[in-house]
Motif scaffolding. Structure first.
Motif, PDB file in Angstrom:
ATOM      1  N   ASN A  24       0.882  -1.175   0.000  1.00 38.82           N
ATOM      2  CA  ASN A  24       0.000   0.000   0.000  1.00 38.82           C
ATOM      3  C   ASN A  24       0.915   1.219   0.000  1.00 38.82           C
ATOM      4  O   ASN A  24       1.448   1.600   1.034  1.00 38.82           O
ATOM      5  N   ASN A  25       1.093   1.812  -1.154  1.00 35.54           N
ATOM      6  CA  ASN A  25       2.124   2.829  -1.308  1.00 35.54           C
ATOM      7  C   ASN A  25       1.570   4.247  -1.361  1.00 35.54           C
ATOM      8  O   ASN A  25       0.424   4.475  -1.753  1.00 35.54           O
ATOM      9  N   ASN A  26       2.453   5.175  -0.962  1.00 34.65           N
ATOM     10  CA  ASN A  26       2.194   6.610  -1.087  1.00 34.65           C
ATOM     11  C   ASN A  26       0.887   7.026  -0.424  1.00 34.65           C
ATOM     12  O   ASN A  26       0.096   7.777  -0.990  1.00 34.65           O
ATOM     13  N   ARG A  27       0.693   6.552   0.773  1.00 34.86           N
ATOM     14  CA  ARG A  27      -0.517   6.869   1.528  1.00 34.86           C
ATOM     15  C   ARG A  27      -0.333   8.169   2.314  1.00 34.86           C
ATOM     16  O   ARG A  27       0.687   8.356   2.959  1.00 34.86           O
ATOM     17  N   HIS A  28      -1.319   9.037   2.247  1.00 32.10           N
ATOM     18  CA  HIS A  28      -1.368  10.232   3.095  1.00 32.10           C
ATOM     19  C   HIS A  28      -2.729  10.213   3.788  1.00 32.10           C
ATOM     20  O   HIS A  28      -3.744  10.510   3.164  1.00 32.10           O
ATOM     21  N   CYS A  29      -2.745   9.794   5.057  1.00 32.17           N
ATOM     22  CA  CYS A  29      -4.007   9.755   5.802  1.00 32.17           C
ATOM     23  C   CYS A  29      -4.316  11.154   6.322  1.00 32.17           C
ATOM     24  O   CYS A  29      -3.444  11.813   6.905  1.00 32.17           O
ATOM     25  N   TYR A  30      -5.542  11.591   6.141  1.00 33.57           N
ATOM     26  CA  TYR A  30      -5.925  12.902   6.652  1.00 33.57           C
ATOM     27  C   TYR A  30      -5.947  12.922   8.177  1.00 33.57           C
ATOM     28  O   TYR A  30      -5.786  13.972   8.794  1.00 33.57           O
ATOM     29  N   SER A  31      -6.172  11.763   8.776  1.00 35.13           N
ATOM     30  CA  SER A  31      -6.159  11.655  10.237  1.00 35.13           C
ATOM     31  C   SER A  31      -4.866  10.977  10.681  1.00 35.13           C
ATOM     32  O   SER A  31      -4.123  10.419   9.869  1.00 35.13           O
ATOM     33  N   SER A  32      -4.581  11.030  11.961  1.00 33.38           N
ATOM     34  CA  SER A  32      -3.459  10.272  12.512  1.00 33.38           C
ATOM     35  C   SER A  32      -3.826   8.795  12.525  1.00 33.38           C
ATOM     36  O   SER A  32      -5.010   8.434  12.528  1.00 33.38           O
ATOM     37  N   SER A  33      -2.828   7.929  12.539  1.00 31.15           N
ATOM     38  CA  SER A  33      -3.117   6.491  12.512  1.00 31.15           C
ATOM     39  C   SER A  33      -2.146   5.733  13.411  1.00 31.15           C
ATOM     40  O   SER A  33      -1.007   6.165  13.627  1.00 31.15           O
ATOM     41  N   LEU A  34      -2.623   4.620  13.910  1.00 27.41           N
ATOM     42  CA  LEU A  34      -1.852   3.800  14.839  1.00 27.41           C
ATOM     43  C   LEU A  34      -2.067   2.337  14.460  1.00 27.41           C
ATOM     44  O   LEU A  34      -3.209   1.909  14.233  1.00 27.41           O
ATOM     45  N   TYR A  35      -0.962   1.583  14.357  1.00 24.07           N
ATOM     46  CA  TYR A  35      -1.013   0.206  13.874  1.00 24.07           C
ATOM     47  C   TYR A  35      -0.251  -0.707  14.827  1.00 24.07           C
ATOM     48  O   TYR A  35       0.896  -0.412  15.184  1.00 24.07           O
ATOM     49  N   LEU A  36      -0.865  -1.818  15.204  1.00 27.70           N
ATOM     50  CA  LEU A  36      -0.202  -2.834  16.007  1.00 27.70           C
ATOM     51  C   LEU A  36      -0.079  -4.098  15.171  1.00 27.70           C
ATOM     52  O   LEU A  36      -1.092  -4.652  14.727  1.00 27.70           O
ATOM     53  N   ILE A  37       1.145  -4.550  14.917  1.00 28.68           N
ATOM     54  CA  ILE A  37       1.364  -5.789  14.178  1.00 28.68           C
ATOM     55  C   ILE A  37       1.140  -6.954  15.138  1.00 28.68           C
ATOM     56  O   ILE A  37       1.843  -7.085  16.142  1.00 28.68           O
ATOM     57  N   THR A  38       0.151  -7.782  14.826  1.00 28.13           N
ATOM     58  CA  THR A  38      -0.170  -8.918  15.699  1.00 28.13           C
ATOM     59  C   THR A  38       0.341 -10.244  15.151  1.00 28.13           C
ATOM     60  O   THR A  38       0.538 -11.196  15.902  1.00 28.13           O
ATOM     61  N   GLU A  39       0.567 -10.303  13.828  1.00 29.93           N
ATOM     62  CA  GLU A  39       1.066 -11.524  13.192  1.00 29.93           C
ATOM     63  C   GLU A  39       1.922 -11.130  11.994  1.00 29.93           C
ATOM     64  O   GLU A  39       1.741 -10.069  11.411  1.00 29.93           O
ATOM     65  N   GLY A  40       2.850 -12.002  11.614  1.00 25.88           N
ATOM     66  CA  GLY A  40       3.592 -11.825  10.386  1.00 25.88           C
ATOM     67  C   GLY A  40       4.617 -10.694  10.425  1.00 25.88           C
ATOM     68  O   GLY A  40       4.914 -10.114  11.462  1.00 25.88           O
ATOM     69  N   LYS A  41       5.117 -10.398   9.227  1.00 25.57           N
ATOM     70  CA  LYS A  41       6.185  -9.408   9.104  1.00 25.57           C
ATOM     71  C   LYS A  41       5.922  -8.475   7.930  1.00 25.57           C
ATOM     72  O   LYS A  41       5.110  -8.766   7.054  1.00 25.57           O
ATOM     73  N   GLY A  42       6.629  -7.353   7.941  1.00 22.60           N
ATOM     74  CA  GLY A  42       6.495  -6.404   6.852  1.00 22.60           C
ATOM     75  C   GLY A  42       7.446  -5.240   7.010  1.00 22.60           C
ATOM     76  O   GLY A  42       8.327  -5.239   7.882  1.00 22.60           O
ATOM     77  N   ILE A  43       7.256  -4.271   6.166  1.00 23.40           N
ATOM     78  CA  ILE A  43       8.079  -3.059   6.184  1.00 23.40           C
ATOM     79  C   ILE A  43       7.157  -1.856   6.103  1.00 23.40           C
ATOM     80  O   ILE A  43       6.147  -1.879   5.389  1.00 23.40           O
ATOM     81  N   ILE A  44       7.498  -0.809   6.849  1.00 23.24           N
ATOM     82  CA  ILE A  44       6.833   0.473   6.660  1.00 23.24           C
ATOM     83  C   ILE A  44       7.908   1.515   6.348  1.00 23.24           C
ATOM     84  O   ILE A  44       8.950   1.577   7.009  1.00 23.24           O
ATOM     85  N   ARG A  45       7.634   2.292   5.302  1.00 20.57           N
ATOM     86  CA  ARG A  45       8.523   3.383   4.924  1.00 20.57           C
ATOM     87  C   ARG A  45       7.774   4.694   5.125  1.00 20.57           C
ATOM     88  O   ARG A  45       6.617   4.814   4.720  1.00 20.57           O
ATOM     89  N   THR A  46       8.431   5.651   5.755  1.00 19.43           N
ATOM     90  CA  THR A  46       7.811   6.956   5.933  1.00 19.43           C
ATOM     91  C   THR A  46       8.885   8.026   5.830  1.00 19.43           C
ATOM     92  O   THR A  46       9.919   7.947   6.509  1.00 19.43           O
ATOM     93  N   ARG A  47       8.671   8.978   4.937  1.00 17.98           N
ATOM     94  CA  ARG A  47       9.682   9.977   4.604  1.00 17.98           C
ATOM     95  C   ARG A  47      10.961   9.254   4.186  1.00 17.98           C
ATOM     96  O   ARG A  47      10.944   8.447   3.281  1.00 17.98           O
ATOM     97  N   ASP A  48      12.058   9.482   4.879  1.00 14.71           N
ATOM     98  CA  ASP A  48      13.308   8.822   4.478  1.00 14.71           C
ATOM     99  C   ASP A  48      13.678   7.685   5.421  1.00 14.71           C
ATOM    100  O   ASP A  48      14.823   7.259   5.478  1.00 14.71           O
ATOM    101  N   ARG A  49      12.697   7.160   6.136  1.00  8.19           N
ATOM    102  CA  ARG A  49      12.980   6.131   7.136  1.00  8.19           C
ATOM    103  C   ARG A  49      12.281   4.821   6.768  1.00  8.19           C
ATOM    104  O   ARG A  49      11.142   4.830   6.274  1.00  8.19           O
ATOM    105  N   THR A  50      12.941   3.706   7.029  1.00 10.88           N
ATOM    106  CA  THR A  50      12.383   2.377   6.776  1.00 10.88           C
ATOM    107  C   THR A  50      12.436   1.577   8.060  1.00 10.88           C
ATOM    108  O   THR A  50      13.492   1.494   8.714  1.00 10.88           O
ATOM    109  N   TYR A  51      11.305   0.981   8.436  1.00 13.21           N
ATOM    110  CA  TYR A  51      11.232   0.168   9.644  1.00 13.21           C
ATOM    111  C   TYR A  51      10.767  -1.245   9.280  1.00 13.21           C
ATOM    112  O   TYR A  51       9.823  -1.418   8.497  1.00 13.21           O
ATOM    113  N   HIS A  52      11.423  -2.242   9.850  1.00 15.15           N
ATOM    114  CA  HIS A  52      10.987  -3.625   9.702  1.00 15.15           C
ATOM    115  C   HIS A  52      10.077  -3.960  10.886  1.00 15.15           C
ATOM    116  O   HIS A  52      10.426  -3.690  12.039  1.00 15.15           O
TER     117      HIS A  52
END
Length: 290
Positions: A24-52
């Motif tokens: 899910n690329n290039n997302r700009h949410c109008y509201s703030s958002s909060l995500y808890l990973i409960t299963e599996g793995k992935g990557i989130i990129r925001t600005r110039d930062r990448t988090y596993h």
């Protein structure tokens, strides 16, 4: 900063399973958002930062901040998430649902982007008790729709649960300088009740109850209220007295006595120090305004 404007409001909260390799690329949410990973793995990129991310990762994205989600190709993540404003923004003119995501920065309308929180919140955090956190999210799961006469009472319950969660989240996410010792909240509730019921005890009994030193108690108290204990108590009583001066005809002597001041002289002196007027002048001034 006017903290009176901050009344968090959740629009949408749900559980979202990703497909293998989904992005899910290039997302700009109008509201703030909060995500808890409960299963599996992935990557989130925001600005110039990448988090596993993996189970236990808690991700916060401020309103309007671009970000990409990329699920693992073998073990895709599942996250529970919520979209919320720190203070309510009406987006009914923007879309037919409140949690709006923009995928083209050129089309983002800044006036609809939700406010930011005045303290810095980490983008990536880690929680140990995933079940505890996921249970919190489940308590305020809600559909992505605007309130109406049929959903209002359910929304009241949802928002109440969400506010309890936000208190829990902020206590976890923020540094001690921003969020005081949680023990002070309970102590202040009891202190306020003791003042209201005319049962105020010596200050020593309050900090001895917490089993902390006098100096540390004064430090925590000021951090929690912005005032030292005696000034807080005096201000609390004066504010109550001001209600009587504004709204009743009872004598100033009776008001001083009613709110626990040792004498009319002390009450008048303290009132003038805090308000720049004597109690009588304050009462007359209010009458003139009315």
């Amino acid at each position: 900063m006017d903290f009176a404007v901050f009344h968090p409001y959740v629009f949408y909260a749900t559980r979202y399973p990703f497909s293998k390799g989904q992005s899910n690329n290039n997302r700009h949410c109008y509201s703030s958002s909060l995500y808890l990973i409960t299963e599996g793995k992935g990557i989130i990129r925001t600005r110039d930062r990448t988090y596993h991310t993996d189970p236990g990762s808690l991700v916060y994205i401020p309103a309007g901040q671009p970000h990409d989600w990329i699920a693992d190709s073998q073990d895709p993540m599942v996250h529970v998430c919520c979209y919320f404003d720190w203070s309510y923004v009406d987006r009914r003119a923007l879309a037919d649902h409140p949690s709006v995501i923009c995928y083209d920065i050129a089309q983002l309308i800044p006036s609809y982007v939700g406010p930011s929180f005045p303290y810095a919140i980490p983008e990536l955090m880690r929680v140990e008790k995933i079940n505890v956190w996921s249970d919190w999210f489940e308590k305020f799961y809600t559909g992505n729709q605007f309130e109406n006469e049929h959903t209002y009472m359910r929304s009241v319950r949802t928002q109440s649960r969400f506010l309890q969660f936000i208190e829990y989240f902020l206590a976890f996410a923020l540094q001690d300088e921003a969020i005081p010792d949680h023990r002070m909240n309970k102590l202040l509730e009891r202190l306020d009740q003791d003042i209201l019921h005319g049962k105020l005890r010596p200050l020593e009994s309050y900090y001895e109850e917490l089993r902390i030193s006098r100096g540390y108690f004064f430090e925590l108290f000021r951090r929690s209220t912005g005032l030292p204990p005696t000034q807080y108590i005096n201000q609390f009583r004066i504010n109550r007295a001001k209600e009587d001066l504004r709204n009743t005809d009872i004598s100033i002597t009776e008001i001083a006595e009613k709110h626990g001041f040792s004498s009319i002289h002390y009450f008048s002196k303290l009132f003038r120090q805090l308000n720049g007027l004597s109690p009588l002048d304050y009462r007359n001034d209010r009458v003139d305004v009315d």
